[in-house]
Design an enzyme around this catalytic site. Structure first.
Site: not given
Length: 506
Positions: A367, A411, A272-273, A297
């Site tokens: 996430i 965070k 993935g990116v 991709e």
């Protein structure tokens, strides 16, 4: 009538349709479904979207409503998504985006966003599920004398857009090297049910199509000349966390080879990116694997470096998205890379049956994950869209091995990326094989939900949150059904606390 001033426009009839971007944008009607080229910051039209944005802004200033629906291959760039979103010009957007202005509009409820598996987009368009396409705006590198098109740095859904659109606008970009000609493999053998036939691709980098895109010249209403580079994709150098994640994955793959579940050169890799994905690929440079293949991709810096160093024999993708430094190397050694890179339509690069047939090893970011292996790839705190699911589902469900990776906290340590229950589900526990954070790797294959939960807590959770997760899991097992124990009143309390205080910590 204008004539071509560029040797890249060799079709006499299409040379007569050269015009400015503003003139081309004036041909796009309000409310149109527009198929734009572009995939992860590569191969998107540069001038027409900006001219269309200027036209929309003027229409709005005059009190006239004007919006369009934008369909692409994947994310584009500020010149497209950003420009149109800034002037409130997008009514509907699909299937993937990453622009901050567009994201804000989506989360404010000002843009209708259809987050679709990338392998579904072309077929849903062909099925008629999305409605008719009035205009396609597609970047190409050149037009041959017979009207065939030299594709750009991204193929994406361009083949489909050119076929189904009522009208076509071509942006001919003379900046990318024309020596990319021949790198592409456009397959025209797809069909809709019941006329579908097997796609005869049995090796990751074999060619089954032709090097050019086709278009009916009578549908082309404008040709716009540009000389602009794609979005500069800046990748940070791998940090300590990314390197730890990469090390866990490489150790795991080496073990799979040792026990005979993978061949020595592994199986085709999908990545993935993002920076973590690039760190994994960078880690493979010093890994024990040779003669690697890519089936992915987007070809990014890490995979390009593997090819350059001879660790990867060849790679298949639908787009190339590189940093400035990597792009310079690509352009300077284009002949070398042209023999080792194949660019395909995303209906091939993301085709679930091909992913399964080739045995792709899939590595995608997330996430958050919950203790049972459900994955949230798209929504922050359950409601706010980040970018979209992209092609991660195409690969995760069908890959030979499927990794989901993330740092264990975000965070500044206030947010745990391992939670009791994900606030949004993109990939269920049934599609998740391996979860990796810098803390460790959880191999979930062959485990029941309760077994998975303990492994994820022990291996992947950050030490600041591990006791909290263990306490939740222990108390959940003290009552109620025991297949997937939960305390429903507390399952999303971590997210509620974060929304209220800015931290998941009590």
């Amino acid at each position: 009538m204008p004539t071509s001033s560029s040797p890249r426009i060799q079709h006499p009839g299409l040379a007569q349709k050269i015009m400015s971007a503003a003139e081309a944008a004036a041909l796009i009607p309000a409310g149109a479904n527009i198929g734009m080229s572009g995939f992860t910051g590569a191969g998107y039209p540069k001038q027409v979207p900006q001219a269309l944005a200027a036209r929309i802004e003027a229409e709005h200033a005059a009190g006239r409503p004007f919006q369009v629906n934008v369909w692409t291959g994947a994310s584009t760039a500020p010149e497209l998504d950003g420009a149109l979103a800034k002037v409130n010009g997008i009514h509907q957007r699909l299937p993937f985006q990453s622009d901050p202005i567009c994201r804000d509009k989506i989360n404010a409820g000002e843009v209708h966003y259809l987050d679709i598996h990338l392998s579904h987009v072309a077929q849903h368009a062909w099925f008629g599920f999305l409605g008719p396409m009035q205009v396609a705006v597609v970047e190409v590198l050149g037009i041959l004398p017979d009207g065939r098109l030299i594709p750009s740095a991204a193929v994406g859904n361009n083949k489909t857009w050119l076929e189904i659109a009522d009208k076509v606008i071509l942006e001919v970009n003379s900046l990318p090297p024309i020596e990319m000609e021949g790198m592409h493999d456009i397959y025209y053998g797809t069909a809709i049910p019941p006329r579908r036939q097997p796609i005869h691709l049995t090796q990751a980098t074999e060619r089954i199509g032709e090097p050019y895109l086709r278009v009916d010249p009578s549908k082309v209403i404008a040709v716009v000349q540009t000389h602009q580079r794609d979005r500069d994709t800046a990748f940070a150098k791998p940090d300590a966390v990314s390197n730890q994640i990469a090390a866990h994955i490489i150790d795991f793959l080496a073990h799979e080879v040792k026990v005979g579940r993978l061949p020595k050169n592994m199986l085709p890799l999908q990545s993935g990116v993002g920076n973590v994905a690039n760190a994994v690929l960078t880690g493979l440079l010093d890994g024990p694997f040779d003669e690697l293949l890519g089936f992915t991709e987007v070809l990014q810096d890490g995979m390009l470096e593997l090819i350059k160093r001879g660790k990867m024999t060849a790679a298949s993708a639908t787009a190339i998205s590189l940093s400035s430094e990597a792009l310079k190397d690509f352009n300077e050694h284009i002949a070398f890379y042209r023999d080792r890179i194949v660019l395909r339509p995303q209906e091939i690069s993301n085709h679930p049956e091909l992913v399964r047939r080739l045995g792709v090893i899939a590595m995608n970011a997330m996430i958050e994950a919950d203790i049972y292996g459900n994955i949230n790839s798209t929504h922050v705190m359950g409601s706010a869209m980040m970018n979209g699911i992209g092609g991660s589902g195409d690969y995760a469900r069908n890959g030979y091995l499927s990794f989901f990776v993330t740092p264990s906290v975000a965070k500044g340590g206030k947010v745990s990326c391992i939670v009791p229950m994900v606030s949004h589900v993109d990939h269920t526990e049934h599609d998740t094989q391996i979860i990796v954070t810098e803390q460790g790797l959880a191999d979930l294959r062959g485990l029941s939900p309760r077994q998975r939960a303990q492994v994820i807590i022990d291996k992947c959770a950050h030490p600041d949150f591990r006791p909290l997760l263990q306490d939740y899991f222990d108390r959940a097992r003290s009552k109620g059904a025991q297949h997937t124990p939960h305390i429903l009143g507390e399952a999303l309390s971590w997210h509620e606390r974060c929304l209220a205080t800015g931290s998941m910590l009590p």
